[in-house]
Structure formats: structure tokens, C-alpha cells
Design a protein around this motif. Sequence first.
Motif, PDB file in Angstrom:
ATOM      1  N   ASN A  72       0.604  -1.136  -0.285  1.00 36.27           N
ATOM      2  CA  ASN A  72      -0.211  -0.205  -0.307  1.00 36.27           C
ATOM      3  C   ASN A  72       1.072   1.551   0.593  1.00 36.27           C
ATOM      4  O   ASN A  72       2.095   1.171   1.033  1.00 36.27           O
ATOM      5  CB  ASN A  72      -0.614   0.001   1.338  1.00 36.27           C
ATOM      6  N   MET A  73       0.523   2.264  -0.975  1.00 40.21           N
ATOM      7  CA  MET A  73       1.226   3.550  -0.931  1.00 40.21           C
ATOM      8  C   MET A  73       1.165   4.169   0.230  1.00 40.21           C
ATOM      9  O   MET A  73      -0.025   4.210   0.822  1.00 40.21           O
ATOM     10  CB  MET A  73       0.659   4.109  -2.116  1.00 40.21           C
ATOM     11  N   GLY A  74       1.803   5.328   0.629  1.00 41.38           N
ATOM     12  CA  GLY A  74       1.530   5.765   1.615  1.00 41.38           C
ATOM     13  C   GLY A  74       2.480   5.778   2.342  1.00 41.38           C
ATOM     14  O   GLY A  74       4.049   6.006   1.748  1.00 41.38           O
ATOM     15  N   VAL A  75       2.597   6.591   3.715  1.00 45.09           N
ATOM     16  CA  VAL A  75       3.847   7.186   4.706  1.00 45.09           C
ATOM     17  C   VAL A  75       3.792   6.443   5.870  1.00 45.09           C
ATOM     18  O   VAL A  75       2.788   6.716   6.105  1.00 45.09           O
ATOM     19  CB  VAL A  75       3.792   9.358   5.273  1.00 45.09           C
ATOM     20  N   TYR A  76       5.149   5.905   6.125  1.00 48.85           N
ATOM     21  CA  TYR A  76       5.475   5.234   7.014  1.00 48.85           C
ATOM     22  C   TYR A  76       5.959   6.036   8.168  1.00 48.85           C
ATOM     23  O   TYR A  76       7.672   5.680   7.490  1.00 48.85           O
ATOM     24  CB  TYR A  76       5.482   3.528   6.981  1.00 48.85           C
ATOM     25  N   ASP A  77       5.484   5.995   9.317  1.00 52.58           N
ATOM     26  CA  ASP A  77       6.738   6.518  10.187  1.00 52.58           C
ATOM     27  C   ASP A  77       7.512   5.363  11.086  1.00 52.58           C
ATOM     28  O   ASP A  77       7.192   4.826  11.151  1.00 52.58           O
ATOM     29  CB  ASP A  77       5.884   7.676  11.236  1.00 52.58           C
ATOM     30  N   PHE A  78       8.609   6.458  11.444  1.00 55.30           N
ATOM     31  CA  PHE A  78       9.771   5.132  12.296  1.00 55.30           C
ATOM     32  C   PHE A  78      10.039   6.518  13.495  1.00 55.30           C
ATOM     33  O   PHE A  78      10.093   7.941  13.149  1.00 55.30           O
ATOM     34  CB  PHE A  78      10.879   4.460  11.607  1.00 55.30           C
ATOM     35  N   MET A  79      10.466   5.719  14.273  1.00 53.04           N
ATOM     36  CA  MET A  79      10.811   6.344  15.075  1.00 53.04           C
ATOM     37  C   MET A  79      12.235   5.701  15.927  1.00 53.04           C
ATOM     38  O   MET A  79      12.596   3.799  15.759  1.00 53.04           O
ATOM     39  CB  MET A  79       9.908   7.033  16.390  1.00 53.04           C
ATOM     40  N   CYS A  80      13.193   5.969  16.608  1.00 54.12           N
ATOM     41  CA  CYS A  80      14.009   5.027  17.672  1.00 54.12           C
ATOM     42  C   CYS A  80      13.722   4.938  19.017  1.00 54.12           C
ATOM     43  O   CYS A  80      12.090   5.712  19.347  1.00 54.12           O
ATOM     44  CB  CYS A  80      15.013   6.874  18.464  1.00 54.12           C
ATOM     45  N   GLY A  81      13.099   3.082  18.689  1.00 54.59           N
ATOM     46  CA  GLY A  81      12.474   2.493  19.676  1.00 54.59           C
ATOM     47  C   GLY A  81      12.773   2.769  21.373  1.00 54.59           C
ATOM     48  O   GLY A  81      12.255   2.883  22.357  1.00 54.59           O
ATOM     49  N   ASN A  82      13.943   3.881  21.533  1.00 54.88           N
ATOM     50  CA  ASN A  82      14.174   4.243  23.164  1.00 54.88           C
ATOM     51  C   ASN A  82      13.510   5.351  23.613  1.00 54.88           C
ATOM     52  O   ASN A  82      13.060   6.197  22.631  1.00 54.88           O
ATOM     53  CB  ASN A  82      15.932   4.557  22.888  1.00 54.88           C
ATOM     54  N   PRO A  83      12.842   4.860  24.708  1.00 57.19           N
ATOM     55  CA  PRO A  83      11.857   5.864  25.555  1.00 57.19           C
ATOM     56  C   PRO A  83      12.470   7.147  25.584  1.00 57.19           C
ATOM     57  O   PRO A  83      11.716   8.636  25.212  1.00 57.19           O
ATOM     58  CB  PRO A  83      11.519   5.362  26.545  1.00 57.19           C
ATOM     59  N   ASP A  84      13.757   7.405  26.229  1.00 55.63           N
ATOM     60  CA  ASP A  84      14.013   9.043  26.085  1.00 55.63           C
ATOM     61  C   ASP A  84      13.938   9.813  24.239  1.00 55.63           C
ATOM     62  O   ASP A  84      14.764  10.585  24.657  1.00 55.63           O
ATOM     63  CB  ASP A  84      15.501   8.778  26.988  1.00 55.63           C
ATOM     64  N   HIS A  85      14.382   8.831  23.479  1.00 61.52           N
ATOM     65  CA  HIS A  85      14.788   9.373  22.245  1.00 61.52           C
ATOM     66  C   HIS A  85      13.428   9.834  20.896  1.00 61.52           C
ATOM     67  O   HIS A  85      13.422  10.583  20.399  1.00 61.52           O
ATOM     68  CB  HIS A  85      15.442   8.444  21.407  1.00 61.52           C
ATOM     69  N   ARG A  86      12.140   9.096  21.444  1.00 61.88           N
ATOM     70  CA  ARG A  86      10.757   8.962  20.323  1.00 61.88           C
ATOM     71  C   ARG A  86      10.728  10.209  19.941  1.00 61.88           C
ATOM     72  O   ARG A  86       9.974  10.152  18.766  1.00 61.88           O
ATOM     73  CB  ARG A  86      10.636   8.359  21.115  1.00 61.88           C
ATOM     74  N   ASP A  87      10.861  11.217  20.365  1.00 57.26           N
ATOM     75  CA  ASP A  87      10.278  12.623  20.156  1.00 57.26           C
ATOM     76  C   ASP A  87      10.905  13.484  19.179  1.00 57.26           C
ATOM     77  O   ASP A  87      10.482  14.239  18.583  1.00 57.26           O
ATOM     78  CB  ASP A  87       9.642  13.629  21.610  1.00 57.26           C
ATOM     79  N   LYS A  88      12.443  12.770  19.358  1.00 57.73           N
ATOM     80  CA  LYS A  88      13.072  13.485  18.697  1.00 57.73           C
ATOM     81  C   LYS A  88      13.660  13.129  17.362  1.00 57.73           C
ATOM     82  O   LYS A  88      14.363  14.047  16.305  1.00 57.73           O
ATOM     83  CB  LYS A  88      14.413  14.633  19.271  1.00 57.73           C
ATOM     84  N   GLU A  89      13.876  11.314  17.533  1.00 51.64           N
ATOM     85  CA  GLU A  89      14.855  10.565  16.697  1.00 51.64           C
ATOM     86  C   GLU A  89      13.419  10.041  15.351  1.00 51.64           C
ATOM     87  O   GLU A  89      12.570   8.953  15.911  1.00 51.64           O
ATOM     88  CB  GLU A  89      15.275   9.854  17.172  1.00 51.64           C
ATOM     89  N   ILE A  90      12.626  11.196  14.747  1.00 51.57           N
ATOM     90  CA  ILE A  90      12.160  10.162  13.815  1.00 51.57           C
ATOM     91  C   ILE A  90      11.808  10.723  11.989  1.00 51.57           C
ATOM     92  O   ILE A  90      13.014  11.152  11.928  1.00 51.57           O
ATOM     93  CB  ILE A  90      10.675  11.692  14.592  1.00 51.57           C
ATOM     94  N   GLY A  91      11.587   9.782  11.280  1.00 50.86           N
ATOM     95  CA  GLY A  91      12.207  10.051  10.106  1.00 50.86           C
ATOM     96  C   GLY A  91      10.562   8.692   9.499  1.00 50.86           C
ATOM     97  O   GLY A  91       9.087   8.858  10.205  1.00 50.86           O
ATOM     98  N   GLN A  92      10.002   8.836   7.972  1.00 50.34           N
ATOM     99  CA  GLN A  92       9.252   8.512   7.865  1.00 50.34           C
ATOM    100  C   GLN A  92       9.840   8.001   6.513  1.00 50.34           C
ATOM    101  O   GLN A  92      10.630   7.735   5.719  1.00 50.34           O
ATOM    102  CB  GLN A  92       8.480   9.522   6.254  1.00 50.34           C
ATOM    103  N   MET A  93       9.304   6.756   5.934  1.00 52.91           N
ATOM    104  CA  MET A  93       9.498   5.938   5.063  1.00 52.91           C
ATOM    105  C   MET A  93       8.400   5.994   3.212  1.00 52.91           C
ATOM    106  O   MET A  93       6.963   5.970   4.235  1.00 52.91           O
ATOM    107  CB  MET A  93       9.481   4.483   5.036  1.00 52.91           C
TER     108      MET A  93
END
Length: 98
Positions: A72-93
Motif C-alpha cells: 500500500n502506498m503511503g507514508v510510514y513513520d519510524f522512530m527510535c525505540g529508546n523511550p528518551d529519544h522517541r520525540d526527536k528521533e523520527i523519520g518517514q518511509m
Amino acid sequence: VPDSSIQISISSEKGFNPKQFKVKPGQAVTIVLTAVDNQEHTLRFKDASLRAIAVSVGGGETKAITFNAPNNMGVYDFMCGNPDHRDKEIGQMIVVKE
């Protein structure tokens, strides 16, 4: 590691680099993740259909993971799994037919 692999670096200071990448529906994707600082990081997708796909690296480590992109086409978000990093370490496939 395939020549077509997606090279991503991660650090607490800059997050993922690059923050976005494009793939085709169903394409075999190899992500090569490198921690460029001394911290542990995990690339993990938010979408339930991709939850089993994750790659973790320690400080200065490089690891790769290969999987098939969603059909399925679309935007798939990813993040760092470390709880302290989740808000600032993000990206998109981005899955697109280009």
C-alpha cells in the motif's frame, strides 16, 4: 549489503539522517543503520503492519535489516525505540510508484 541499500545514520543530537526515503510498493528494502554517537538506538516503525521490523545499534555500531516494503502506498513513520529519544528521533518511509 546490496548497493541499493538505504544508509541511515542516527545520533541523539541530529536524529535520523536522512529523515525520509522513498521505496516502491513490495520492493525489497535494506536499511543500514549506523549510530554515530555513543548511545544505543533502534529504528522501529509505528505502523502495526511493520512492528516486527526493527534494527538496534549500540554506540558506533552498524547493522542492516532487509524486508519487503508494504504494497500500500503511503507514508510510514519510524522512530527510535529508546523511550528518551522517541520525540526527536523520527523519520518517514514513503511508499510510492515513481
